[in-house]
Design an enzyme around this catalytic site. Structure first.
Site, short mmCIF file in Angstrom:
data_model
loop_
_atom_site.label_atom_id
_atom_site.label_comp_id
_atom_site.label_asym_id
_atom_site.label_seq_id
_atom_site.Cartn_x
_atom_site.Cartn_y
_atom_site.Cartn_z
CG ASP A 69 -8.30 5.39 -11.18
OD1 ASP A 69 -9.07 5.78 -12.07
OD2 ASP A 69 -8.49 4.35 -10.52
CG ASP A 96 -9.89 0.30 -9.90
OD1 ASP A 96 -9.38 0.87 -10.88
OD2 ASP A 96 -10.93 0.71 -9.35
#
Length: 166
Positions: free
Chosen positions: A142, A124
């Site tokens: 995401d 991330d």
């Protein structure tokens, strides 16, 4: 929508979404660190490398490793197989819902690839917000999942209306 069109749509979405996701994660890992934050647009956008061992926003990261790996690797893989079957063979799915489910599949696959390559975590690196109101750290996969979910959510009233008119 016939099977050929579904396969073409799925391949195009997978190549573009998973490709962008994996390329952006590769760049993030090459340029960013877990200790340094890059800030842009008055701190609205922050880039910082994070290794997420959990699910969305780190949920489940404190689970025992065996449970976490089984749930987030094998469990997700199983759900993706079922989702792909629905995308390709559902007789009642509208073209917009097929696209939405394909986006969910692509985002899930992008993060599953990370878990398999990196030994159980997802890369991330994006955080957005204004002042103290911020999102968690996330990635392109995401975002793709969120777009697919929003498409399904906004299509629900229309789908219910079409079903009641039949």
């Amino acid at each position: 929508m016939n099977l050929f069109k579904r396969v073409v749509l799925t391949v195009i979405v997978l190549i573009s979404c998973v490709g962008c996701d994996q390329a952006s994660k590769s760049v993030a890992q090459a340029l960013l660190s877990e200790t340094e934050v890059w800030s842009f647009w008055g701190d609205t956008l922050r880039l910082q490398l994070a290794h997420n061992h959990g699910a969305f926003l780190g949920l489940g990261s404190s689970f025992p490793e065996v449970l976490r790996d089984g749930l987030f690797s094998l469990g997700v893989a199983g759900m993706l197989v079922v989702l792909l079957g629905y995308i390709l063979f559902s007789k009642s799915a509208s073209p917009s819902s097929i696209l939405a489910y394909t986006l969910l599949f692509a985002g899930g696959l992008g993060n599953l690839i990370d878990r398999l390559i990196y030994g159980g975590y997802v890369v991330d690196f994006i955080n957005i917000g204004i002042g103290p109101i911020r999102t968690g750290v996330f990635n392109v996969a995401d975002m793709v999942v969120v777009v697919g979910a929003l498409m399904l959510f906004t299509d629900m009233p229309r789908a219910n209306k079409r079903a009641s008119e039949r």
